[in-house]
Design a protein around this motif. Structure first.
Motif, mmCIF file in Angstrom:
data_model
loop_
_atom_site.group_PDB
_atom_site.id
_atom_site.type_symbol
_atom_site.label_atom_id
_atom_site.label_comp_id
_atom_site.label_asym_id
_atom_site.label_seq_id
_atom_site.Cartn_x
_atom_site.Cartn_y
_atom_site.Cartn_z
ATOM 1 N N ILE A 145 0.839 -1.185 0.000
ATOM 2 C CA ILE A 145 0.000 0.000 0.000
ATOM 3 C C ILE A 145 0.883 1.247 0.000
ATOM 4 C CG2 ILE A 145 -1.947 -1.110 1.152
ATOM 5 C CD1 ILE A 145 -0.998 0.083 3.785
ATOM 6 N N SER A 146 0.321 2.359 -0.401
ATOM 7 C CA SER A 146 1.076 3.603 -0.448
ATOM 8 C C SER A 146 1.319 4.124 0.963
ATOM 9 C CB SER A 146 0.317 4.647 -1.267
ATOM 10 O OG SER A 146 -0.880 5.021 -0.583
ATOM 11 N N LEU A 147 2.277 5.033 1.073
ATOM 12 C CA LEU A 147 2.573 5.645 2.367
ATOM 13 C C LEU A 147 1.353 6.425 2.865
ATOM 14 C CD1 LEU A 147 4.753 6.072 4.517
ATOM 15 C CD2 LEU A 147 5.499 8.103 3.256
ATOM 16 N N ALA A 148 0.624 7.042 1.937
ATOM 17 C CA ALA A 148 -0.569 7.794 2.318
ATOM 18 C C ALA A 148 -1.639 6.875 2.906
ATOM 19 C CB ALA A 148 -1.122 8.546 1.111
ATOM 20 N N ALA A 156 11.240 0.311 5.706
ATOM 21 C CA ALA A 156 11.649 1.206 4.615
ATOM 22 C C ALA A 156 12.079 2.566 5.155
ATOM 23 C CB ALA A 156 10.498 1.369 3.620
ATOM 24 N N MET A 157 11.319 3.100 6.107
ATOM 25 C CA MET A 157 11.673 4.411 6.667
ATOM 26 C C MET A 157 12.955 4.337 7.481
ATOM 27 S SD MET A 157 8.032 6.220 7.665
ATOM 28 C CE MET A 157 7.232 4.790 8.402
ATOM 29 N N SER A 158 13.115 3.233 8.218
ATOM 30 C CA SER A 158 14.319 3.057 9.031
ATOM 31 C C SER A 158 15.558 2.927 8.156
ATOM 32 C CB SER A 158 14.165 1.829 9.921
ATOM 33 O OG SER A 158 15.349 1.551 10.627
ATOM 34 N N GLU A 159 15.462 2.112 7.108
ATOM 35 C CA GLU A 159 16.614 1.923 6.221
ATOM 36 C C GLU A 159 16.977 3.221 5.505
ATOM 37 O OE1 GLU A 159 15.485 -1.296 3.696
ATOM 38 O OE2 GLU A 159 16.033 -2.856 5.164
ATOM 39 N N ALA A 160 15.954 4.003 5.140
ATOM 40 C CA ALA A 160 16.235 5.287 4.491
ATOM 41 C C ALA A 160 16.932 6.238 5.458
ATOM 42 C CB ALA A 160 14.933 5.896 3.978
ATOM 43 N N ALA A 161 16.481 6.251 6.709
ATOM 44 C CA ALA A 161 17.082 7.139 7.709
ATOM 45 C C ALA A 161 18.541 6.784 7.964
ATOM 46 C CB ALA A 161 16.280 7.079 8.998
ATOM 47 N N GLU A 184 13.405 11.923 4.393
ATOM 48 C CA GLU A 184 12.202 12.367 3.683
ATOM 49 C C GLU A 184 11.007 11.412 3.876
ATOM 50 O OE1 GLU A 184 9.154 13.150 0.929
ATOM 51 O OE2 GLU A 184 10.390 11.338 0.845
ATOM 52 N N PRO A 185 11.184 10.073 3.771
ATOM 53 C CA PRO A 185 10.027 9.190 3.969
ATOM 54 C C PRO A 185 9.390 9.347 5.346
ATOM 55 C CG PRO A 185 11.817 7.999 2.904
ATOM 56 C CD PRO A 185 12.378 9.312 3.330
ATOM 57 N N ALA A 186 10.204 9.425 6.395
ATOM 58 C CA ALA A 186 9.663 9.571 7.747
ATOM 59 C C ALA A 186 8.980 10.926 7.906
ATOM 60 C CB ALA A 186 10.764 9.413 8.781
ATOM 61 N N THR A 187 9.587 11.972 7.360
ATOM 62 C CA THR A 187 8.985 13.307 7.433
ATOM 63 C C THR A 187 7.654 13.343 6.695
ATOM 64 O OG1 THR A 187 11.167 14.340 7.545
ATOM 65 C CG2 THR A 187 9.318 15.744 6.897
#
Length: 484
Positions: free
Chosen positions: A336-339, A379-384, A390-393
């Motif tokens: 599903i999308s982040l939204a 996904a947000m953790s790996e990006a951070a 940006e994903p977490a924000t």
């Protein structure tokens, strides 16, 4: 034994393919070794039965593709016919629990149809080497006449005709003797047996549909594939062969039954722990790795066995959840999308109803949403970790937006005095949640209220100063009361 089906083969938490297992002894066989004839003893084996139910209700031409029915027929023993005029020994559907068929059966049940009532309806069907034409008789003129044995006549309308449905299935013996003829398990009349069922072949039905005088249907271009996990080896591919094609003209269903044979160490300790199913399209089978990547959202069910039809049999232990959670060890990508994830998370945080009802309203059960949550958190953790916040924000922004969208009709009507009083109470409380509960307010509602006033204060310096002054005055009053 556990049967694993990927999400693409599931509907509302159930697998679309029905899977059974039959343990039996291969019959003794004669072999020649170094010119000497030897008789090999019977050996333990296992037959996997895979049943696929397709609907042709939406098919008007051979180009229309049949789809897997979302309400598949379950595995069964001999099912008696309930057609009007059927004799006591007539069968609508033959047992799925046979070890092997030497020929392929084509079977038909339902009604013959005509555009106008008549006492004799002409019908027929054809597939590959099978071609049948016959007359179905009725005592009174009718536009629909059941395909029961007593009503069938040859094409000339006078001679008796073979049935179009199955005969009773031969009893399953304790042992199959040397040279056993597995044609014994075929239940179609001889004229409806053939060596194979060509994939993609055309099935023609004449006088067997209310929608058209003749229906030409292309057999599904898909077929199940199967892998077996044993205690010693994983992912053993087995070839499935279709040996039964059953057509229900009333429900416009086509059932295809596939079988695969595997020798096992013994009947009691076969060593098989799980089978995994996939679906080959246009003769292109998926890889096991592709199927396993789709298992996180798939279904794990127990295989059906003969003893499951015994009302007095003890229920099998529930092991499917262990197999399901085992695949969760692998990374999973959210579907599903982040939204959408933020929207569901906000609805859950709102606490406006039982958690399972909120999830169901968004098309999830607990396990399904946990997978999505794990996927996005990972996904947000790996990006951070890589320096990308940006994903977490963005998630925080979407969550706030979704939470604001859940505001009730009476929210936003409080006075400045009421807001400041609640703000001081929450900020100074040892347990803010308890302070809100005393005022019958949820945390989500308070967060919305606080954001509304903070946005106003940012746009109005005088209001910001007034909020600060009112809070200071209220705290001083509280402090004076405590000292007194």
């Amino acid at each position: 034994m556990i049967v694993a089906q990927p999400a693409s083969l599931c509907h509302e938490g159930a697998g679309l393919l029905q899977v059974g297992v039959l343990r039996w002894m291969l019959p003794p066989r004669e072999v020649v070794v170094d010119g000497t004839g030897l008789t090999m003893a019977a050996e333990p084996a296992m037959t996997f039965v895979v049943k696929a139910t397709f609907s042709y209700a939406a098919c008007a031409s051979p180009d229309d593709e049949m789809t897997l029915s979302t309400e598949p027929d379950g595995l069964a023993l001999d099912v008696p016919s309930e057609l009007p005029g059927a004799e006591e020994d007539e069968i609508a559907y033959p047992s799925d629990f046979v070890p092997l068929k030497r020929m392929c059966d084509l079977l038909v049940t339902g009604h013959a149809c005509a555009s106008r009532p008549a006492t004799r309806l002409v019908a027929g069907f054809g597939l590959g080497a099978v071609s049948r034409a016959f007359v179905v008789e009725s005592r009174m003129p009718a536009a629909r006449v059941p395909l029961v044995r007593a009503a069938l006549r040859a094409r000339d309308g006078a001679s008796p005709a073979e049935p179009v449905g199955p005969s009773r299935t031969s009893p399953f013996p304790e042992e199959h003797g040397l040279g056993f003829d597995f044609t014994a398990y075929n239940t179609a009349p001889a004229s409806q047996q053939q060596a194979d069922i060509p994939r993609g072949a055309t099935l023609s039905l004449s006088g067997l549909s209310e929608r058209a005088e003749t229906l030409s249907l292309k057999l599904p271009a898909v077929a199940p594939v199967l892998w077996v996990d044993t205690t010693e080896e994983r992912g053993i591919p087995l070839a499935l062969d279709c040996d039964t094609l059953w057509v229900d003209t009333d429900r416009e269903l086509l059932v295809m039954v596939y079988r695969a044979l595997m020798q096992v160490p013994s009947l009691d300790l076969d060593g098989v722990v799980q089978v995994t199913l996939g679906l080959a399209r246009d003769d292109v089978p998926p890889t096991l790795d592709e199927v396993q990547r789709d298992l996180e959202r798939g279904v794990f069910e127990a295989a059906i066995e003969l003893q499951d039809f015994d009302d007095e049999a003890a229920p099998a232990p529930e092991l499917s959840m262990f197999a399901k959670y085992a695949v969760w060890e692998r990374p999973v990508a959210p579907s599903i999308s982040l939204a959408t994830y933020a929207l569901i998370s906000a609805a859950l945080a709102e606490g406006s109803g039982p958690r399972h009802e909120i999830l169901r309203a968004h098309g999830f059960d607990e396990d399904g949403f946990l997978l999505e949550e794990r996927g996005w958190l990972t996904a947000m953790s790996e990006a951070a970790v890589k320096g990308d916040t940006e994903p977490a924000t963005r998630y925080g922004e979407l969550f706030v937006e979704a939470q604001d969208g859940l505001a009730g009709p009476n929210e936003g009507k409080e006075s400045l005095e009421a807001y400041v009083a609640l703000k001081v109470s929450v900020e100074d409380a040892a347990d803010p949640t308890a302070a809100l509960a005393e005022r019958q307010m949820t945390l989500a509602a308070w967060m919305r209220m606080d954001r509304r006033w903070m946005r106003r204060a940012l746009a109005d310096a005088a209001l910001d100063a007034e909020i600060t002054q009112r809070a200071r005055t209220l705290r001083a009053r509280h402090q004076g009361g405590e000292e007194g």
